[in-house]
Design an enzyme around this catalytic site. Structure first.
Site, PDB file in Angstrom:
ATOM      1  N   ASP A  20       0.082   6.022   4.986  1.00 19.58           N
ATOM      2  CA  ASP A  20      -0.186   5.479   3.650  1.00 19.58           C
ATOM      3  C   ASP A  20      -1.660   5.632   3.310  1.00 19.58           C
ATOM      4  O   ASP A  20      -2.524   5.258   4.104  1.00 19.58           O
ATOM      5  CB  ASP A  20       0.157   3.982   3.586  1.00 19.58           C
ATOM      6  N   ASP A 132      -0.842  -6.322  -9.503  1.00 21.45           N
ATOM      7  CA  ASP A 132       0.031  -6.557  -8.343  1.00 21.45           C
ATOM      8  C   ASP A 132       1.228  -5.611  -8.339  1.00 21.45           C
ATOM      9  O   ASP A 132       2.265  -5.885  -7.767  1.00 21.45           O
ATOM     10  CB  ASP A 132       0.443  -8.042  -8.185  1.00 21.45           C
ATOM     11  N   ASN A 133       1.058  -4.451  -8.955  1.00 22.53           N
ATOM     12  CA  ASN A 133       2.083  -3.400  -8.893  1.00 22.53           C
ATOM     13  C   ASN A 133       1.623  -2.290  -7.957  1.00 22.53           C
ATOM     14  O   ASN A 133       0.431  -2.089  -7.758  1.00 22.53           O
ATOM     15  CB  ASN A 133       2.319  -2.792 -10.277  1.00 22.53           C
ATOM     16  N   GLN A 291      -0.345 -16.774  -7.814  1.00 24.45           N
ATOM     17  CA  GLN A 291      -0.520 -15.373  -8.234  1.00 24.45           C
ATOM     18  C   GLN A 291      -1.879 -14.820  -7.785  1.00 24.45           C
ATOM     19  O   GLN A 291      -2.001 -13.639  -7.473  1.00 24.45           O
ATOM     20  CB  GLN A 291      -0.401 -15.237  -9.758  1.00 24.45           C
ATOM     21  N   ASP A 302       9.619  -3.982   2.663  1.00 21.90           N
ATOM     22  CA  ASP A 302       9.739  -3.574   4.073  1.00 21.90           C
ATOM     23  C   ASP A 302       9.516  -4.777   4.982  1.00 21.90           C
ATOM     24  O   ASP A 302      10.174  -4.937   6.007  1.00 21.90           O
ATOM     25  CB  ASP A 302       8.683  -2.511   4.418  1.00 21.90           C
TER      26      ASP A 302
END
Length: 347
Positions: A20, A132-133, A291, A302
């Site tokens: 990643d 937060d995407n 948040q 995952d």
């Protein structure tokens, strides 16, 4: 069940090992490459420059990733001792990124047995973070070269498959080696062991419908999120958008091993998790989180599966598996990528 009962290689995972590469990007970056803020896609020709561009970003982080590998790593972290409860198979290249993956798997105490080849470089996944995407673009490369005959079917590797009691494969691997998935799924079904599969991404239900439905009769646990569940329902002509109803319908799809009733678990981000319990569908509230504490949601799904599997492999009841899944996801979303502190604080 005393903890010493968890055996080495009790949990088996197979998938696409990817490194990643995550960085915070802006909307212009997403637009430039035609990406949605919250999605998972396979890289096409037009995305090739994206990988070079994201590496040049100021704060880029590298983590050992790939959906299934993340989940077995988290499961191992939740279990802690003994080491090597989790086995992982997948294909990497003989290169620097491949070495990083081997090192990271060893650090996570996962018993990784990679199929190594030099035709293709180790696969990478660009995680483009906005707020937060996260938008994931996977360049499978070596991961795509997994070879059943040269790896899974080799006696010393297959003996590791036979040692396991719980199996988990993310749907992404259907794009690589459906025949490998089928062999493992049939083994689980024939021996009354547990086989879990994740719907993984909307494109799997849309474009890999045939291999997905070929393996479904052997699946004991179906995982997915609300978007994947809705896409699956649409593709299967369920004519409902109700998550509980979709779970019910997925549960009642044909199943070979009648000794185990299929379990369906759908997460919905910060909304309640929906799961089939016996013939009922129940909701399980997730842990509250401010948040402001969310760093990034990459790896949350995952992590949920990893937490779930850590209890499942210890033969804990479904409610405990889900509670562990919620705990693990809650830890991961407070950190960058799919990373975790030294020890879990789960009781």
């Amino acid at each position: 069940m005393p903890e010493c009962m968890i055996t080495h290689n009790a949990l088996f995972g197979m998938g696409n090992p990817l490194l990643d590469i995550s960085a915070v990007v802006d909307k212009d970056f997403l637009d430039k490459y035609g990406l949605k803020p919250n999605d998972q896609i396979l890289a096409e020709e037009k995305h090739k420059a994206l990988f070079d561009e994201i590496v040049k970003k100021s704060k880029v982080e590298y983590h050992a990733g790939g959906s299934t590998q993340n989940s077995v790593k988290i499961a191992q972290w939740m279990v802690q001792e003994p080491h090597k409860v989790a086995t992982f198979f997948g294909c990497i290249g003989t290169d620097h990124f491949g070495e990083i993956l081997k090192q990271k798997a060893a650090e996570a105490h996962v018993d990784a047995h990679y199929y190594e080849q030099s035709q293709e470089p180790t696969g990478t996944c660009a995680a483009c973070i906005t707020g937060d995407n996260r938008s994931l673009v996977a360049n499978l490369a070596a991961a795509n070269c997994y070879n059943k005959e040269k790896h899974l079917d080799v006696d010393r590797n297959w003996s590791l498959v036979e040692k396991a009691r719980v199996y988990y494969i993310a749907g992404f691997f259907l794009t690589v080696s459906p025949e490998s998935i089928l062999r493992v799924a049939k083994h689980a079904s024939d021996n009354n062991k547990i086989f879990g599969l994740n719907l993984s991404a909307p494109f799997i239900s849309q474009f890999f419908k045939e291999p997905l439905m070929k393996v479904m009769p052997y699946v004991d646990i179906v995982f997915g999120n609300e978007t994947e569940a809705a896409t699956f329902a649409k593709e299967q002509g369920f004519e409902t958008e109700d998550i509980a109803e979709i779970a019910r319908r997925v549960q009642s799809l044909p199943k070979v091993n009648k000794n185990r009733q299929r379990i369906v678990v759908f997460t919905q981000g910060r909304e309640d998790t929906v799961a089939t319990v016996g013939d009922k569908v129940k909701i399980f509230p997730v842990l509250d989180i401010d948040q402001n504490d969310i760093v990034d949601t990459n790896g949350a799904g995952d992590a949920f599966v990893g937490g779930f599997l850590s209890e499942l492999v210890q033969e804990k009841p479904l409610e405990e598996c889900i509670r562990a899944g919620h705990y693990a996801a809650n830890v991961i979303i407070r950190r960058v990528g799919c990373t975790f502190p030294e020890k879990p604080d789960f009781h």
